[in-house]
Structure formats: C-alpha cells, structure tokens
Design an enzyme around this catalytic site. Structure first.
Site, mmCIF file in Angstrom:
data_model
loop_
_atom_site.group_PDB
_atom_site.id
_atom_site.type_symbol
_atom_site.label_atom_id
_atom_site.label_comp_id
_atom_site.label_asym_id
_atom_site.label_seq_id
_atom_site.Cartn_x
_atom_site.Cartn_y
_atom_site.Cartn_z
ATOM 1 N N PRO A 321 -7.279 0.939 -1.138
ATOM 2 C CA PRO A 321 -5.552 1.735 -1.276
ATOM 3 C C PRO A 321 -5.453 2.059 -2.836
ATOM 4 C CG PRO A 321 -4.511 -0.596 -1.561
ATOM 5 C CD PRO A 321 -6.300 -0.230 -0.770
ATOM 6 N N ASP A 506 -8.057 -0.066 -7.803
ATOM 7 C CA ASP A 506 -8.069 -0.079 -5.836
ATOM 8 C C ASP A 506 -6.580 -0.972 -6.458
ATOM 9 O OD1 ASP A 506 -7.439 -2.536 -4.001
ATOM 10 O OD2 ASP A 506 -9.311 -2.764 -3.892
ATOM 11 N N HIS A 507 -5.206 -0.965 -6.102
ATOM 12 C CA HIS A 507 -4.055 -0.960 -6.350
ATOM 13 C C HIS A 507 -3.881 -1.841 -5.833
ATOM 14 C CE1 HIS A 507 -0.354 -0.045 -7.636
ATOM 15 N NE2 HIS A 507 -0.640 1.431 -7.668
ATOM 16 N N ARG A 508 -5.060 -2.799 -4.541
ATOM 17 C CA ARG A 508 -4.924 -4.180 -4.497
ATOM 18 C C ARG A 508 -4.569 -5.785 -5.638
ATOM 19 N NH1 ARG A 508 -8.180 -4.096 0.392
ATOM 20 N NH2 ARG A 508 -9.432 -3.513 -1.165
#
Length: 536
Positions: A321, A506-508
C-alpha cells in the site's frame, strides 16, 4: 563401460530459478576442456557464459536455443576424457528430459534408468566439488583444474586422428555448414555448426534482429572484424535491407527458434528505413483482435528482463500500500558547487546523482524506517490477516539501488554498503555498475539485494513520476529533470535550477511524518550542499 558426467544448470543467483538458453558454443562430439565456455544463457538479470567443469567429449546437449531451462536440470553431458573412444552417444535430450547414455565396449549403446532427482542433485554437488567450480562469472577455479577461456568466438577443434562418433537413430542432425563469404574475416566456421558471426555481444545480435538488419551484410569494424553496435546502427542509417534472410544462411545466433521463424516484413509507410513492422513471434496479418477489430501486428513473448519486471511490478502493486510525497527543490547551489569542483578537478568530480545518493544515505541513517522491509508471515493459513505476526526488518547498512535503463530492459544495480562510501566512491560505483548493466555483464549479486532505490528519470526529460516501489523494499526516491524556472528568493523573483523529488513509500512501515522528514532532509542538503557535506 563409461557413463557421461551430467552437468546441471547452476544456481544463477538470488531468486533466479530459470534461464533461457541463448546459444551453444559446442556441438555433440566436440572435445572440450575444463572451464571452456559451453553455452550462453540469459537470465532475468544478465547474459552470462557458462563454463564446463568437465573435460571430455560432448555427449548430449539437453536443450535447444530459445528454450527456458530450470536451475538444477541437466544442461550438458560430457564423456570423460579418459573413457574408451569406441563410440560416443550423440543424442540430444528432449525438452526437460535428461538422457543418460552409456557406451558399451563393443559399440552398443545402453540406456540405464535416469537417476532420481535427489541422486542427481547429490551428483551435482559432488560435481561442483570435483570439477572446476567455475560455473558462472565470478566463481573461482581451484589451481590445477584448468584455465578459463572467455572469448565469445573461438575455433573448436577435434584432436588429430580418426573420430569414433556414432549417431544413433532420432539424433539431431547437425546443420549444414555454410561457407563464409569471400574475404569475410569476421566469420568463423565451427565443426558441425555452420558459420558463426563474430558479434561483440547478444545485445548487438538482438538490436540487429529487432531492426531487421542481416548481420551477414554488415562489415565489422571491431578487432578481428568484430561486429559492434556502431556497425549495426551505421547499417540502419544506410538503409540496410529489411527482408527475410536467405534460406542458405544461418540465422543470427542467440535468438529463439520462435523468433527466428518469423519473417521480417518491409517497413510500413512512414516508418523509418530499416525498422521492421513486426519484431516478435506469432504475428499474422490475417489475425484480427476481436476486442478492437484491428489486425494483430505482433506478439512478443514475455521473458527475460521483461518477465522479471512484470512479475516484480505486479507483486509490488498487489502487496504494497504505497503513498507518495513530492516537493520542488532549488538545486542552484548544488549545481554551482559541482561546477566549481569540476573547474578545479575535472577528472574526478562526482556527478549530481552521486551527491544526491550521498544525501540519501545520510537521510536513511537518520530515518531508518525507509531502509527496511515489511515481512509478512508465510503460510498464515485460511482466514488469517496478512499482517498477523508480520515483522518489519531493519538493516544495519544501506545497499543503494539505482534504476538503469538498458537495451534488455530496466534493471536495478545495487551499490553494496553505500552508506560507507563518499560522493566520489558512489560516483565510481554508479558508473561501473551502469556500464556492466548496459553491457549485460552484471552478475546476479550486482543486480540484487538493494534496500532502497533511487530513480533518475530526469534523464528522459520528465519532471515527475508515480513510481512503483522496487519490491520488497519500503521506498523509492524519484529525481526529475533540472530546469530553469522562475523562483522567489528573499522576496525577489529569480531564475533558479529547480528539480522535483518524489518519494514513494510503503505505508505499512512508515507514516507520512517520517517520510516527509526524510524527504526534507534530502531537500535541505541539496539546497545547502556545502553545509550538508561538512556534516557527513
């Protein structure tokens, strides 16, 4: 009774489980030595020559040019040099099926049962210990095990005296030998293989094929008549013929059977001279696409670098994401600093990309979230969340990747421990890795293992890009072109050197605050490079 040594296709590097056989350098019945290149294979990373760990006589070629072969499967079978010369099996294995043949003392050929996969793998490991070990570029060879020969074109000779080679039924017949044209010093005739063009690299052969240029009509200007990329481009400029090769002349080495079987059509109206209307297999003027109603002009197999890129990009977009932040940067001070350094020392002044890479490694030390990897749990089970038990791996160093466009496609060379290098050291590695990547000579190690990637798409004349993260990394920094723009400086309008930086992350593993802070760190260093370099 003697049995052949079976050499399995070696491990070609991290994550590479297959390779396409480009061309054979040997034929059945040829005598070969330890470390002699026997084949050229193309992986998703590069084109490499595979040397033989055995000396002896070629018994079986386990594949055809253009065939995709799995690592650990038989590549070639070699009869030991000290085996009885009564007869040699010269059978070519069917695709994916190893053939184990033995030679009886009275000339009869027996076929014992092929070893089980575990036994074959064990034999392969034993072979690597007993043989040369030099199965790929960069592998060492123990002293006394022979010497490596690296010339791409060579004359393969048989020992003096009568040859006891028998061809059983259903063997592959050797292609007829085509005599070289008069005065064609750039050509060699190999036993049982026909004429072989002296071409500097597979990239040159690919360029010639894609452009519809008959290499037999090209005069090589390289050493010993070698055909270079410049020769092919000159032939294109001169309007080289774009027509099917005569049936009596062998096709360009290094192309798959499917590609070689496609006729090269004349250029359509408006196309540049020498450019083929179709360069890929399977196209047919009578085939119409049912969705668009248009004639299908080409069908291009997805393989090699394009296959690897497609898989990586699909996986990245499917699993990561991603989020994006960007900012316009005043690079006037950095451009000025480099210009001043170049005036004093023009030979060893780093490029702008090397300076930015140095600022990136500094920022990754301060914001290590961007230099990490999200690792989900393998086999979490049905109904389990993809984040259950997942981990974020942080690294004690930076392997800096940079996107490089080559004739084979987009690759990402990796600068190992880039955080330990100065701007000059980074510049040297960027130039070296970029060169070997373009030549198709980069090793698998040099094309894998990056933890963060920079993408200088500004060289293509664009300002920004919605980049896709290089899976499985956590971020990528994009660099646009540097252009003169109106900019407000101390309340006054001025013309400045402006570049757009884009960070995809990567927003994780990282939130917008840390990502923006990292980007500002790089921006501040570009806008005040003297102060930034003093602190590095």
């Amino acid at each position: 009774m003697s049995t052949p040594n079976i050499f399995l296709l070696p491990d070609l590097g991290e994550g590479l489980a297959e390779a396409e056989l480009v061309t054979w350098f040997v034929s059945v019945g040829d005598r070969i030595t330890v470390d002699q290149p026997i084949a050229e294979v193309e992986t998703a990373k590069s084109v490499v020559e595979v040397p033989s760990p055995y000396a002896g006589t070629v018994a079986v070629l386990h594949g055809e040019p253009g065939e995709v072969m799995d690592v650990g499967k038989p590549l070639i079978s070699v009869m030991p040099a000290d085996s009885s010369p009564v007869s040699v099996p010269v059978q070519v294995a069917a695709a994916g099926r190893p053939v184990d043949a033995s030679v009886h003392a009275h000339g009869g050929i027996t076929r014992p049962v092929a070893p089980a996969p575990d036994a074959a793998a064990a034999a392969y490991r034993e072979e690597e210990r007993a043989g040369s070990g030099n199965v790929l570029i960069g592998y060492g060879t123990p002293a006394g095990q022979g010497h490596a020969g690296r010339r791409r074109t060579r004359k393969l000779s048989h020992p003096a005296g009568p040859q006891h080679v028998q061809s059983p039924p259903h063997t592959r017949a050797s292609p007829p030998t085509t005599p070289a044209p008069p005065g064609a010093t750039a050509h060699e005739v190999l036993p049982g293989r026909g004429e072989r063009l002296a071409v500097s690299s597979p990239l040159v052969r690919r360029l010639a094929y894609d452009s519809g240029v008959d290499l037999h009509a090209v005069h090589g200007t390289g050493a010993a008549g070698l055909i270079t990329r410049r020769d092919v481009e000159a032939a294109l400029s001169a309007g080289a013929a774009v027509s099917p090769l005569p049936s009596g002349i062998p096709r360009t080495a290094g192309l798959s059977e499917a590609q070689q079987s496609v006729p090269v059509r004349d250029s359509p109206a408006g196309s540049p001279p020498g450019i083929s209307a179709s360069t890929s297999a399977g196209a047919d003027d009578s085939e119409v696409d049912p969705r668009t109603g248009l004639v299908v002009a080409s069908r291009t197999p997805v393989r090699g670098v394009r296959k690897a890129v497609a898989a990586a990009m699909t996986r990245s977009r499917t699993e990561i994401p991603e989020a994006t932040v960007w900012v316009d940067v005043d690079a006037t001070a950095l451009v000025g600093l480099r210009s001043a350094m170049k005036e004093r020392s023009p030979e060893d002044t780093p490029g702008l990309l090397a300076f930015i890479a140095r600022f990136v490694t500094s920022g990754l030390r301060k914001y290590p979230e961007l230099n990490s990897r999200f690792q989900p749990v393998q086999d979490a089970g049905a109904g389990a969340s993809t984040t259950d038990g997942a981990q974020i791996l942080g690294f004690g160093g930076v392997n800096l990747g940079f996107a490089a466009q080559t004739d084979r496609g987009l690759v990402v060379p990796s600068i190992r421990r880039a955080d330990r290098l100065s701007a000059r050291g980074l510049d040297a590695e960027i130039r070296r890795l970029g060169r070997v990547a373009r030549e198709g000579k980069a090793s698998p190690t040099e094309l894998t293992g990056s933890t963060f990637t920079i993408n200088n798409y500004g060289v293509f004349g664009v300002d920004g890009s919605a980049a896709i993260i290089n899976h499985p990394e956590a971020a990528m920094l994009g660099i646009g072109r540097i252009i003169d723009r109106a900019w407000v400086v101390d309340g006054e309008l001025a013309i400045r050197k402006i570049v757009e930086l884009t960070l995809v992350f990567d927003h994780r593993v990282c939130d917008g605050g840390a990502a923006s802070a990292f980007l500002r760190h790089v921006v501040d260093a570009i806008e005040d490079p003297a102060s930034a370099l003093a602190d590095l």
